[in-house]
Structure formats: structure tokens, C-alpha cells
Design a protein around this motif. Sequence first.
Motif, PDB file in Angstrom:
ATOM      1  N   LEU A 143     -19.669  34.563   8.085  1.00 50.10           N
ATOM      2  CA  LEU A 143     -20.454  33.480   8.689  1.00 50.10           C
ATOM      3  C   LEU A 143     -21.831  33.978   9.113  1.00 50.10           C
ATOM      4  CD1 LEU A 143     -17.754  31.779  10.952  1.00 50.10           C
ATOM      5  CD2 LEU A 143     -18.818  30.764   8.938  1.00 50.10           C
ATOM      6  N   ALA A 166     -25.465  32.503   7.318  1.00 50.79           N
ATOM      7  CA  ALA A 166     -26.569  31.864   8.026  1.00 50.79           C
ATOM      8  C   ALA A 166     -27.889  32.574   7.758  1.00 50.79           C
ATOM      9  CB  ALA A 166     -26.273  31.853   9.525  1.00 50.79           C
ATOM     10  N   PHE A 224     -19.930  26.960  14.775  1.00 50.58           N
ATOM     11  CA  PHE A 224     -20.694  27.092  13.536  1.00 50.58           C
ATOM     12  C   PHE A 224     -22.193  26.879  13.779  1.00 50.58           C
ATOM     13  CE2 PHE A 224     -16.403  25.500  12.660  1.00 50.58           C
ATOM     14  CZ  PHE A 224     -15.915  26.589  11.954  1.00 50.58           C
ATOM     15  N   LEU A 229     -25.542  27.473  11.469  1.00 47.05           N
ATOM     16  CA  LEU A 229     -25.069  26.766  10.283  1.00 47.05           C
ATOM     17  C   LEU A 229     -25.065  25.254  10.502  1.00 47.05           C
ATOM     18  CD1 LEU A 229     -22.086  29.161   9.565  1.00 47.05           C
ATOM     19  CD2 LEU A 229     -24.088  28.901   8.089  1.00 47.05           C
ATOM     20  N   TYR A 285     -23.411  21.544  10.031  1.00 47.30           N
ATOM     21  CA  TYR A 285     -21.999  21.238  10.316  1.00 47.30           C
ATOM     22  C   TYR A 285     -21.722  19.764  10.085  1.00 47.30           C
ATOM     23  CZ  TYR A 285     -17.775  20.504  13.170  1.00 47.30           C
ATOM     24  OH  TYR A 285     -16.526  20.166  13.618  1.00 47.30           O
ATOM     25  N   HIS A 323     -28.921  24.555   1.732  1.00 46.67           N
ATOM     26  CA  HIS A 323     -28.711  25.502   2.825  1.00 46.67           C
ATOM     27  C   HIS A 323     -27.214  25.568   3.139  1.00 46.67           C
ATOM     28  CE1 HIS A 323     -29.157  21.491   4.721  1.00 46.67           C
ATOM     29  NE2 HIS A 323     -28.230  21.939   5.563  1.00 46.67           N
ATOM     30  N   PRO A 324     -26.768  26.599   3.837  1.00 41.47           N
ATOM     31  CA  PRO A 324     -25.340  26.721   4.144  1.00 41.47           C
ATOM     32  C   PRO A 324     -24.871  25.604   5.074  1.00 41.47           C
ATOM     33  CG  PRO A 324     -26.439  28.837   4.389  1.00 41.47           C
ATOM     34  CD  PRO A 324     -27.514  27.799   4.253  1.00 41.47           C
TER      35      PRO A 324
END
Length: 729
Positions: free
Chosen positions: A201, A205, A248, A253, A255, A279-280
Motif C-alpha cells: 500500500l 501510493a 487507505f 490512496l 477510495y 491513479h491508485p
Amino acid sequence: MRSASGNGFDSSDSFAVSGAAERTARLHDIPPSITPSHGDDSHLLSRIASPADVKALAPNELAELCREIRTTLLAYGHQHGGHIGSNLGMVEATVALHRVFDSPRDRIVFDVSHQSYVHKMLTGRAAAYLDPDRFSEVTGFTNPDESKHDQFVLGHTGTSISLACGLAKTRDMEGPGSGIGNVVAVIGDGSLSSGVAFEGLNNAAEQGGNLIIVFNDNEMSIAGDFGGMYGPLARLRASGGTAQPNLFNAFGLDYRYVESGNDVAALVSAFEEVRGIDHPVVVHIHTLKGAGYDSEETHANQQNASTLPVSLDSPTGVHPTDNVNHSEPWHSDHCNLSDHEPHEGQCEASHWQNPDAAIGKPDDPRKHYGKMAMAALEPRFAAEPGLVVISPATPGSNGITHEFRERAGAHYVDTGITESHAVAYAAGIARAGGTPVVATTASFFQRAYDQFFQEMSLNRSRVTVLDFLGGLSGSDNTHSGAYDVTMFSNIPGATMLVPTSARDYLADLAWATAPAGSADAPAGPVVIRVPGEAILTAERDATLLPVTGGQIADRPQSTSLPVSVSSASGGISAATVRGTVSVTAQHAGVRHMLDWRVNQTGSHVAIIGLGNAYPLAEQTAAALSADYGITATVIDPRQCTSLDSDVLESLRDGHQQVITLEDGQLEGGWGEKVTAYYANHHVSDGSRNPHVLNFGAAKEFTDRVPLGELNERYGLTVEQVTEAITRCF
């Protein structure tokens, strides 16, 4: 997470259902509409050969496809066994993934991948779940050798995000020519407890770019979810994804939240929104583990699963259940760790389902010896506040039952799927003067390799490790324990004991966990390899130990007890060889715990059988006596940390051959150390340099190969060992 032991299919069973029975299809039966032998392609699953076929379905057909998949999974579980509960919860999500994304250009990475059965059905492998004759065609995990739609062989947890980051990095560096589109990691809430998942994670990011993390939250790990992040996750669910803190978001990140994680239409919509994102993003889906199990079924009262109907109270076969949102997961239901009583929601038994053919069979070695160890430790809790059992998940598989956990209270800790943390945590307990016992499967301990060296051994931490499923087994290639001796026995400062009976196992446990400051207690960590199938089978049938009958007489311990050689027999005098631990002795010094035990004295041939290979040593000795008149010396080394040089030296007189047997990787393993000993201590009298033959496993990965077949492959049978011995004379 072990492999299925059989499919339990009886060729006399009929899958044909007609009339009223067709309207209430049985759990045990595959509906005739999706049975390949009927040659009827009018139903959906039989028509799915690739994800393109999922895309071609009308929107209103997706729920029907989910129903057929769910019914197939239920039948497959009764006949073959497997990770059925996690797959039942992922039916709609997997259908939606293949509806929206374009595999294999879009890369889907399933964490652990034990929940990939539905993915396999939708990528050309449905017959392996529909046709009992083809059940063995696929593994229980993703496997690129099976399909281009599978990215990795994954049987351990927490790595999907890191792997996805790597795929996305190459795509972004190479541009359109990479052939990679969207990258999707599918990870569960239990897997998220693994440290490597947090590392992934963190990297995601920072890296940026298209990366979609599907977070499958079913409120369960293998047992319960344990850790501080699960409170905030519960609040996210309760708030529809709006509560803070948001784990998150804290990583930076994006969400999204989907409450209806078993609603295929809702999932299709959610995945369409993030397809092609730049993007993530984390898509948090709330699913029901075991969705489709009848929450009222009780196999303890119903031996025949075919009498239990599937409720059709929803289009996809998912039942309403109140078996969720419990404060303590192991109090969540009445599951008693039977692998035949799974149901929806927070049910530990739904992690792994044994086939119906296994109902009524005795405990396997993991449960048998695990329960035995817990029963030995539990009476000590009241007087030893620092005695703590630590399980990095998988407690039930290793005989750490619900009932034991409840009684143990604070003396039991489930750290989640966190092997590295569990070992370091145990080292901290030991440093503070406590007595930690860490218990899990051999292949999972590989994930804590650095902690075994640093926190545990380098610091001389008094940690006891219970090493389950060590040695050869019919496990899949991600769960083989064939490498545990090679790993543990070569860690400086660690002692690895390899008991060959319940009596020795409990004596080893008592010694390893002797309270700090006790006389003769070990000075550092102790690994105990929990006995396996060969040992348990021999304990249940003493005829499999023809030399001793399983009865080893206790002999007194003495630091001055010599080793002598009988000139008359040319062998070892059993009366003067030290090596047998007295279970009744309160203290057994480290020297005596590491002494080898000679169970039969003889000449010409000495057979040393390590751990699970010890019964083979006795059986080979009996064959040599019966067929060739050779009385072999039989030795149980009891440990693989060091060599008993006194015993090895004594074998020079009267023994032309020394045979080592081990049920693990031969290269870098234990037997080669015996060979090296004689090579490095060569004496001028050539007649006193015995020839050494090593028997063990090749350095290879094996996948669901039956144990008997592996023993044949590696020469670990009475006939093969005997033939090799006599060929040398």
C-alpha cells in the motif's frame, strides 16, 4: 490452506435430478443443467469458455450465472473439498471483474489465490469443477502453467499489492508496447494484516498510475480478524465508507465503498467507474464469507449432505444470516472446528471444507499432536503467567481449538497472518522473562526467516516453535514442508528437535518451555518438528515399528555414562549408550536432549531414521533380518541440530554401512552432514570408514503428489532401501 485429500466421489452416485427434486436441487448434487455428461449447453456455466463469454451475456443473465457457479461450488465442496467458503463469497465479485476487465491484458492478481476457483471457471476451466473425473486437473491456487489468465502461483498471503505494483511499474515504463492494461489486486481483510500488504500500500501510493486494489472485506480471516485496523474498518462499513480515520486515505490512496459485495450489478457498476483510472484506488467491497451455505445445516446430525436442500430465497442462492458482527470471532457461532459444518458469515470451519468421504475419520497429525500440546500447556497457565501460545492465524488446522482458546484467555494470542511479527513478538516476550510458544505450519514459517535469525537466535531468545506439517506430504507446491529441516537446523544457536513419538514430543515440549532459570533449561530457541503421518500411523499400529513395537525403555541419564563397543557383536552395547530421555525426569540437560538414541544394536549396517522417516528405519531393519540374516543397528537421532560424534565414532567398529533416512530435502539437509562427518574424519584404517548412503527428497517443488508416490520417487521404501544396502555388500 492445505490441499484436498480426496474427492469422495462414488461412481454409483447419480447427478440426474428430475421433477420436484429439480426445483430444490440438493447441495450434494450438481444440477443436471450444468452437468457436462448431459451435453446440454443451454445453461450458462457450460457455455463459458473465456471471459469473452461473460461479456457476451445479457445483464439479466449475470445473476443466473452466479447461481450456477454457487451451486457448483457447493457440490464440489462435498465431493472434493477445498477453500469453498472464500470462493462462495467472491462469486459476484469475480463475475463482475471478468465482465468489466479484459483478462489477460488486464492483469488480475488474487491474494493467496485460494479464492480463485470462480476465476478458473470463467477462464476455460469450469469442467475441472463440474466433472469429478477432472477434479485434479487444476490446483487450489492460481497457476500460470494452467492458464494465461493466472499471473502467479500464490499460496501465501499479503503479496498481491506488491506484485501488482511491479506489473504496473513495467507497464508504465514500457508504455503501450508492454501489453498490459489495468492492473487489479484482489486482497482480503485477513490478508491485509500481513506486513507486506502494508508495504505494498505504501509503495502503491508513491508510485501512482493505474492500480486498482479490490479489498474484499468479509469480516473474517482464517479464524477471526485480529488487529487494531479492524475497528476503523468496521466503522467504515457502518458509515457506508465515509468514516474517518480511513486507513487507505491515510496512505494517500483514492477510495470507493460498495456495501453490496454480493450484488453483481452493483459490482459491475463500481468496477466500470474505476476501469482505466489514472491513479491508485481502493474499491472496498463488503461480502459475506460462505455466501450460499445454509446457515441452519448441521452435518453432525446429517451424515448425508444430499438430504440438505439449497434455499432459493435469492436469485443467486445467498441466504440472509445474522452470523456477523460479533465482538469476538471465536464466539461467533457453534462451529466446533469440524470441517464438515461450514456456514455463512463468521464461521471458522468455512475456511477449509473436507469432502464428505472424510467424515468420521480420526484427526490428522496436525490436529492430533496440536491438541496434545495444548492439553500439556494448559494446566500450567495458572502458575506461569508468562506462558503464552501464539498462532499467526490457522489455529484450528493445528489443533488449537475454540474451546482451548476460550479457556486460555490472555495466554493465547492470534496475531493474524503475521508470521514475521509473531516470531519477533515471541522474542520480546522471551526477553521480558515470559515463555512463548509459536505454532504454525512449516511453509508459513518461511515468511519469518529473518526473524528466526535476528530477533530469535542472535538474541538467544527462549522461544519455542511448534513446526507443523514439516517433511514430505501430499500438499500443493506452496505448502510443502520438505524444506524445514534445511532451514531450521542451520540457524546458529537454534536447537531443532525431531521427536518420533507422542511421549518424546511432550518431553521435548516440557524441556523447551521450562521456565526461565530452571535447571538444565535450554539457553536459546527450540524448534520442535511436530510428528507427521508416518509417526501417528505407527503409534496407532505398533506393528509398523517391528524392532521396538513402539516401546522404548527409559534409561538413566548420567554425564559420565560412556559409549562402549561390544567386541563380540561388533556393535553397540545398548546398555551403555546414553540417549534415552526419561519422561518422568523433572530436568533433562541439553546434552542429553541432543544425544542420539540407539534402539537396536547390531553389526554391518547402521540405519539412522530422522523423525517421520524413523518407522522406515525399523521396517528396513526387520526386512534385513528376515531376508538376509543381518541384525542392523537402529538409531533415532531425536534432533537434527548437531551430530552425536560418540555414536558415529562407535559405528566404525563392525559397521560397513551407515544409512541415513529423512523425509525432507536431501541437498543441504541432515543426512549429508553424516556423510561429511566421516569424510572429514577419515581414519587410516580403511575398514573403520563406513560407507554412507543418504536417502531423502530431491530439491524440487511438488504439487499434490500423494505421499506414497513421493516416497517411491525418492527411494524411501523398505524395498528400495534394502536393495541399495544389499547391493553394496
